[in-house]
Design an enzyme around this catalytic site. Structure first.
Site: not given
Ligand code: C5P
Length: 422
Positions: A217, A287, A313, A315-316, A332, A350
């Site tokens: 991205n 994603d 996966p 991560i948060v 974020f 999350k």
């Molecule tokens: O769901 P979305 O991608 O909009 O969420 C964004 C937040 O989730 C960011 O803080 C990003 O670092 C985190 N994230 C994550 N793992 C993923 C996708 C997003 O930790 N697979």
């Protein structure tokens, strides 16, 4: 709703006394003055006699906007500000470059010129940036002087290894002006996160399809690297896990490079073995990843059939569910519409304590841009950071987090490095 403003540059308004000694690297001293004044610091320059062989006082005077002093016994200059008052004036003293000769004089506590006398009198932290031939730096006498000055509380910035002005290679090069300024900023910033362990993810991830192609991205890593800088300035131990990014790592930040979301997750889980106070998930994690990753380059005709995607996966969520969950989790949300509602449900899903919402539909904020704006959502509270540079936004956000989550534990929020010499 609250709004946070103002410049956050830690060097703005700081008083810096710059000493310049007789080394060829003195040609870089005007750059240090220029950068410090550009950032809003007040700079006064003191030169040794020998420094005048390499750079002129008039250059340094023009850039600092202040008379440059060389002589301890100049009656007129002493009448304007005597050397004791001049030694009490700065928030920090930096000597760049320091020659082997001046290092020896400082280590012995000689007061045989204005600069050495000021170093004996000042209570401000002292930073020394040596520049000399590698043999001079390696000489046991010089090493002995440097060790003694460290014991007295002086901090050394460099020297580093590389090509030297004399044509030889080795350790003796002065740090570049911007590195010296970055170290001063690190030392003089308010310490609102002293002793805290911070884990940050930054940049995009790259999900490979074959050795030449992949999914990614537009994230540059700028905001995540700025957050790492702001945390290091605030005194935290910072572990930055970054996807592919061309950003440079600030001093005081431990950087680990990863490529894919899976690697980023594994690096985060390993990092949690060290108890972590704050996790900031700034990375724009892809994603999805291609379900099949080919080790050979795919022919054009086979690409469409290989583009089945698997969810990466989150991560948060996995950091939130970890037995060593960080005390505060910040995520974020890059949104183009329905910001608040979508961000609220994302935070709950999350397990994030704080959600930072970026409106990426604007061209001047979010991914790849130089500036940014955001809303900080925490429970029912919403705080706005209007459009500003990414480093300003990072410092505002870290200030907000420190005030609301760590203020009780950090005893002196304005504690900076002191010169232990009385
Ligand atoms: O769901 P979305 O991608 O909009 O969420 C964004 C937040 O989730 C960011 O803080 C990003 O670092 C985190 N994230 C994550 N793992 C993923 C996708 C997003 O930790 N697979």
């Amino acid at each position: 709703m609250r709004t946070l403003f103002n410049t956050t540059e830690p060097l703005a308004g700081k008083r810096i006394l710059l000493g310049v000694c007789g080394s060829i690297a003195a040609y870089k001293s005007p750059e240090i003055v220029r950068e410090l004044t550009r950032l809003g610091a007040e700079v006064r320059v003191v030169m040794t006699r020998a420094a005048g062989q390499f750079v002129t006082p008039i250059t340094l005077q023009a850039l600092s906007g202040q008379p440059v002093r060389q002589d301890l016994f100049a009656a007129e200059e002493e009448a304007a500000m005597d050397h004791i008052r001049l030694a009490r004036w700065p928030d920090a003293v930096v000597v760049a470059p320091v020659s082997a000769n001046s290092l020896a004089r400082f280590a012995l506590g000689l007061g045989d010129d204005l600069l050495s006398t000021l170093l004996l009198v000042t209570h401000a932290p002292i930073f020394l940036a040596p520049a000399m031939n590698a043999s001079m730096w390696a000489h046991p006498a010089t090493q002995d002087h440097a060790r003694r000055l460290r014991e007295y509380g002086a901090q050394f910035l460099g020297p580093e290894a590389g090509a030297l002005a004399c044509g030889e290679e080795g350790t003796g090069r002065m740090l570049e002006p911007e590195q010296i300024v970055a170290q001063l900023r690190l030392a003089l910033a308010p310490k609102t996160l002293t002793g805290k362990q911070v884990l940050i993810t930054a940049g995009p991830t790259w999900e490979s399809l074959d050795p030449a192609r992949g999914l990614t991205n537009r994230a540059s890593g700028k905001q995540g690297f700025a957050l790492a800088q702001a945390c290091a300035e605030a005194g935290a131990q910072v572990h930055l896990i970054s996807g592919p990014s061309h950003e440079t790592t600030s001093p005081g930040v431990l950087r680990e490079n990863v490529t894919s979301a899976q690697e980023m997750l594994e690096a985060c889980l390993r990092a949690l073995e060290t108890p972590t106070d704050l996790f900031i998930a700034n990375a724009a994690v892809a994603d999805h990843r291609p379900a099949l990753q080919s080790t050979q380059k795919l022919p054009k005709s086979a690409i469409a059939e290989h583009l089945t995607l698997t969810l990466n996966p989150d991560i948060v969520s996995l950091v939130h569910q970890h037995s060593q969950r960080p005390r505060v989790i910040v995520a974020f949300a890059a949104e183009t519409r329905d910001h608040l509602e979508s961000a609220r449900s994302k935070a709950a899903r999350k397990g994030a304590d704080i959600m930072v919402i970026n409106d990426i539909s604007r061209s001047d904020s979010g991914m790849g841009a130089e500036s940014n704006a955001c809303s900080i959502l925490e429970g029912a509270r919403q705080t706005e950071i209007p459009i500003c540079s990414k480093i300003d936004l990072a410092r505002h956000l870290i200030h907000y987090i420190a005030q609301n989550h760590f203020a009780a534990e950090v005893t002196d929020p304005h504690e900076t490095l002191a010169n232990p010499h009385p």
